[in-house]
Write a protein that holds these residues in place. Structure first.
Motif, PDB file in Angstrom:
ATOM      1  N   ARG A  50     -11.815   3.795 -10.512  1.00  0.00           N
ATOM      2  CA  ARG A  50     -10.871   3.285 -11.789  1.00  0.00           C
ATOM      3  C   ARG A  50     -11.725   3.622 -13.209  1.00  0.00           C
ATOM      4  O   ARG A  50     -11.373   2.814 -14.164  1.00  0.00           O
ATOM      5  CB  ARG A  50     -10.646   1.959 -11.670  1.00  0.00           C
ATOM      6  N   TYR A  51     -12.289   4.641 -13.106  1.00  0.00           N
ATOM      7  CA  TYR A  51     -13.002   5.084 -14.442  1.00  0.00           C
ATOM      8  C   TYR A  51     -11.687   5.500 -15.466  1.00  0.00           C
ATOM      9  O   TYR A  51     -11.873   5.317 -16.669  1.00  0.00           O
ATOM     10  CB  TYR A  51     -13.849   6.183 -14.375  1.00  0.00           C
ATOM     11  N   PHE A  52     -10.718   5.993 -14.703  1.00  0.00           N
ATOM     12  CA  PHE A  52      -9.853   6.694 -15.618  1.00  0.00           C
ATOM     13  C   PHE A  52      -8.845   5.833 -16.122  1.00  0.00           C
ATOM     14  O   PHE A  52      -7.839   5.995 -16.781  1.00  0.00           O
ATOM     15  CB  PHE A  52      -8.684   7.921 -14.895  1.00  0.00           C
ATOM     16  N   LEU A  70      -7.794  19.823 -17.469  1.00  0.00           N
ATOM     17  CA  LEU A  70      -6.700  19.048 -16.442  1.00  0.00           C
ATOM     18  C   LEU A  70      -6.745  17.488 -16.816  1.00  0.00           C
ATOM     19  O   LEU A  70      -5.987  16.658 -16.530  1.00  0.00           O
ATOM     20  CB  LEU A  70      -7.104  19.523 -15.000  1.00  0.00           C
ATOM     21  N   LEU A  71      -8.122  16.992 -16.883  1.00  0.00           N
ATOM     22  CA  LEU A  71      -8.363  15.669 -17.039  1.00  0.00           C
ATOM     23  C   LEU A  71      -7.950  15.003 -18.383  1.00  0.00           C
ATOM     24  O   LEU A  71      -7.795  13.599 -18.356  1.00  0.00           O
ATOM     25  CB  LEU A  71      -9.608  15.237 -16.815  1.00  0.00           C
ATOM     26  N   GLN A  72      -7.402  15.759 -19.253  1.00  0.00           N
ATOM     27  CA  GLN A  72      -6.794  15.123 -20.461  1.00  0.00           C
ATOM     28  C   GLN A  72      -5.332  14.722 -20.115  1.00  0.00           C
ATOM     29  O   GLN A  72      -4.633  14.035 -20.687  1.00  0.00           O
ATOM     30  CB  GLN A  72      -6.773  16.296 -21.447  1.00  0.00           C
ATOM     31  N   ASN A  73      -4.810  15.199 -18.910  1.00  0.00           N
ATOM     32  CA  ASN A  73      -3.364  14.711 -18.502  1.00  0.00           C
ATOM     33  C   ASN A  73      -3.500  13.524 -17.674  1.00  0.00           C
ATOM     34  O   ASN A  73      -4.120  13.656 -16.492  1.00  0.00           O
ATOM     35  CB  ASN A  73      -2.739  15.909 -17.833  1.00  0.00           C
ATOM     36  N   ALA A  74      -2.669  12.392 -17.990  1.00  0.00           N
ATOM     37  CA  ALA A  74      -2.709  11.332 -17.060  1.00  0.00           C
ATOM     38  C   ALA A  74      -1.817  11.574 -15.703  1.00  0.00           C
ATOM     39  O   ALA A  74      -2.704  10.972 -14.740  1.00  0.00           O
ATOM     40  CB  ALA A  74      -1.862  10.213 -17.982  1.00  0.00           C
ATOM     41  N   SER A  75      -1.164  12.591 -15.584  1.00  0.00           N
ATOM     42  CA  SER A  75      -0.631  12.713 -14.100  1.00  0.00           C
ATOM     43  C   SER A  75      -1.845  13.306 -13.301  1.00  0.00           C
ATOM     44  O   SER A  75      -1.889  12.946 -12.188  1.00  0.00           O
ATOM     45  CB  SER A  75       0.644  13.510 -14.105  1.00  0.00           C
ATOM     46  N   PHE A  76      -2.501  13.915 -13.774  1.00  0.00           N
ATOM     47  CA  PHE A  76      -3.640  14.731 -13.013  1.00  0.00           C
ATOM     48  C   PHE A  76      -4.603  13.782 -12.684  1.00  0.00           C
ATOM     49  O   PHE A  76      -5.109  13.630 -11.629  1.00  0.00           O
ATOM     50  CB  PHE A  76      -4.294  16.111 -13.655  1.00  0.00           C
ATOM     51  N   ARG A  77      -4.895  12.675 -13.667  1.00  0.00           N
ATOM     52  CA  ARG A  77      -5.930  11.844 -13.337  1.00  0.00           C
ATOM     53  C   ARG A  77      -5.508  10.926 -12.323  1.00  0.00           C
ATOM     54  O   ARG A  77      -6.185  10.466 -11.343  1.00  0.00           O
ATOM     55  CB  ARG A  77      -6.285  11.113 -14.551  1.00  0.00           C
ATOM     56  N   ASN A  78      -4.133  10.424 -12.258  1.00  0.00           N
ATOM     57  CA  ASN A  78      -3.711   9.501 -11.365  1.00  0.00           C
ATOM     58  C   ASN A  78      -3.699  10.564  -9.836  1.00  0.00           C
ATOM     59  O   ASN A  78      -3.972   9.537  -8.914  1.00  0.00           O
ATOM     60  CB  ASN A  78      -2.441   9.086 -11.462  1.00  0.00           C
ATOM     61  N   ALA A  79      -3.314  11.432  -9.795  1.00  0.00           N
ATOM     62  CA  ALA A  79      -3.145  12.313  -8.689  1.00  0.00           C
ATOM     63  C   ALA A  79      -4.206  12.321  -8.077  1.00  0.00           C
ATOM     64  O   ALA A  79      -4.533  12.517  -6.604  1.00  0.00           O
ATOM     65  CB  ALA A  79      -2.580  13.756  -8.779  1.00  0.00           C
ATOM     66  N   MET A  80      -5.347  12.711  -8.621  1.00  0.00           N
ATOM     67  CA  MET A  80      -6.987  12.677  -8.089  1.00  0.00           C
ATOM     68  C   MET A  80      -7.272  11.599  -7.235  1.00  0.00           C
ATOM     69  O   MET A  80      -8.370  11.759  -6.552  1.00  0.00           O
ATOM     70  CB  MET A  80      -7.805  13.246  -9.070  1.00  0.00           C
ATOM     71  N   ALA A  81      -6.714  10.289  -7.407  1.00  0.00           N
ATOM     72  CA  ALA A  81      -7.028   9.348  -6.576  1.00  0.00           C
ATOM     73  C   ALA A  81      -6.715   9.278  -5.339  1.00  0.00           C
ATOM     74  O   ALA A  81      -7.306   8.550  -4.366  1.00  0.00           O
ATOM     75  CB  ALA A  81      -6.371   7.892  -7.178  1.00  0.00           C
ATOM     76  N   HIS A  82      -5.805  10.305  -4.796  1.00  0.00           N
ATOM     77  CA  HIS A  82      -5.528  10.531  -3.456  1.00  0.00           C
ATOM     78  C   HIS A  82      -6.318  11.460  -2.612  1.00  0.00           C
ATOM     79  O   HIS A  82      -6.422  12.559  -3.358  1.00  0.00           O
ATOM     80  CB  HIS A  82      -3.893  10.809  -3.423  1.00  0.00           C
ATOM     81  N   PRO A  83      -6.704  11.100  -1.455  1.00  0.00           N
ATOM     82  CA  PRO A  83      -7.580  12.091  -0.685  1.00  0.00           C
ATOM     83  C   PRO A  83      -6.948  13.474  -0.554  1.00  0.00           C
ATOM     84  O   PRO A  83      -7.584  14.485  -0.726  1.00  0.00           O
ATOM     85  CB  PRO A  83      -7.863  11.259   0.521  1.00  0.00           C
ATOM     86  N   ALA A  84      -5.516  13.324  -0.316  1.00  0.00           N
ATOM     87  CA  ALA A  84      -4.933  14.482  -0.039  1.00  0.00           C
ATOM     88  C   ALA A  84      -5.011  15.657  -1.162  1.00  0.00           C
ATOM     89  O   ALA A  84      -5.156  16.758  -0.977  1.00  0.00           O
ATOM     90  CB  ALA A  84      -3.418  14.443   0.551  1.00  0.00           C
ATOM     91  N   ASN A  85      -4.937  15.072  -2.217  1.00  0.00           N
ATOM     92  CA  ASN A  85      -4.793  15.973  -3.742  1.00  0.00           C
ATOM     93  C   ASN A  85      -6.364  16.342  -3.844  1.00  0.00           C
ATOM     94  O   ASN A  85      -6.464  17.546  -4.193  1.00  0.00           O
ATOM     95  CB  ASN A  85      -4.267  15.126  -4.774  1.00  0.00           C
ATOM     96  N   LYS A  86      -7.157  15.639  -3.327  1.00  0.00           N
ATOM     97  CA  LYS A  86      -8.593  15.939  -3.618  1.00  0.00           C
ATOM     98  C   LYS A  86      -8.812  17.247  -2.826  1.00  0.00           C
ATOM     99  O   LYS A  86      -9.641  18.272  -3.100  1.00  0.00           O
ATOM    100  CB  LYS A  86      -9.429  14.907  -3.301  1.00  0.00           C
TER     101      LYS A  86
END
Length: 201
Positions: free
Chosen positions: A54-56, A91-107
């Motif tokens: 939850r750093y983001f 990409l991390l400037q975008n909130a949707s990318f930050r939220n998506a990277m919390a899921h292992p499948a997206n990683k």
């Protein structure tokens, strides 16, 4: 009288210069720490770790990511060894990318795409860098060339449309029949057959 003394004290405080923090090593330690952190962003697993912890969700950390964009300037980018980190920083400037990277499948998907990029980057780059061979020049026909062929007649068309006869296919039985004279009576192969017959009889 006390009020006059308070005014004098406040005027002295305003006139005194503020102390500005100065790094003891002229910012070298800070430079190295920020460089190391930025380059860690080239790893999708590390970005996933930041999202999981939850750093983001921390506004101060989001502001820090915006501040780190100065690494894209030419005087700083020359120190970057892993250029993918700048792509992920953007990409991390975008909130949707930050939220998506919390899921292992997206990683895993991000890591796979990064691998395919590294795998094919050189070949894709060479396609654009290497000069393409020039097309071969077409040779003009000489002036004394033969006239163009006449259109085919009905007989030539019938001959060309006739099916081509294929060579005869040998029968599979031909492979089992030995070529040459028949086997002699004292041939060991015949002896085996006779023994079999005696046992059967």
């Amino acid at each position: 009288m006390a009020s006059g003394q308070e005014i004098d004290d406040s005027s002295n405080n305003n006139s005194s210069p503020k102390k500005v923090y100065k790094d003891p090593d002229d910012g070298r330690q800070r430079f190295l720490l920020e460089l190391e952190f930025v380059q860690c962003l080239a790893n999708p697993t590390y970005i996933h770790y930041l999202a999981q912890n939850r750093y983001f969700e921390d506004e101060a950390f989001i502001g820090y990511l915006k501040y780190l964009q100065y690494w894209q300037r030419p005087e700083y980018i020359k120190y970057i060894m892993y250029p993918h980190c700048l792509y992920f920083l953007e990409l991390l400037q975008n909130a949707s990318f930050r939220n998506a990277m919390a899921h292992p499948a997206n990683k895993e998907l991000t890591h796979r795409q990064q691998f395919y990029f590294w795998k094919n980057y050189r070949n894709n780059r060479l396609k654009h860098i290497l000069p393409r061979p020039l097309p071969e020049p077409t040779v003009a026909p000489p002036s004394n060339a033969l006239p163009p062929l006449l259109p085919p007649t009905a007989t030539t068309m019938a001959a060309s449309s006739a099916p081509v006869s294929a060579p005869p296919v040998p029968s599979p039985m031909q492979y089992g029949v030995p070529s040459g004279p028949p086997l002699a009576k004292n041939d060991p192969r015949n002896a085996i057959d006779r023994r079999k017959r005696k046992k059967d009889g």
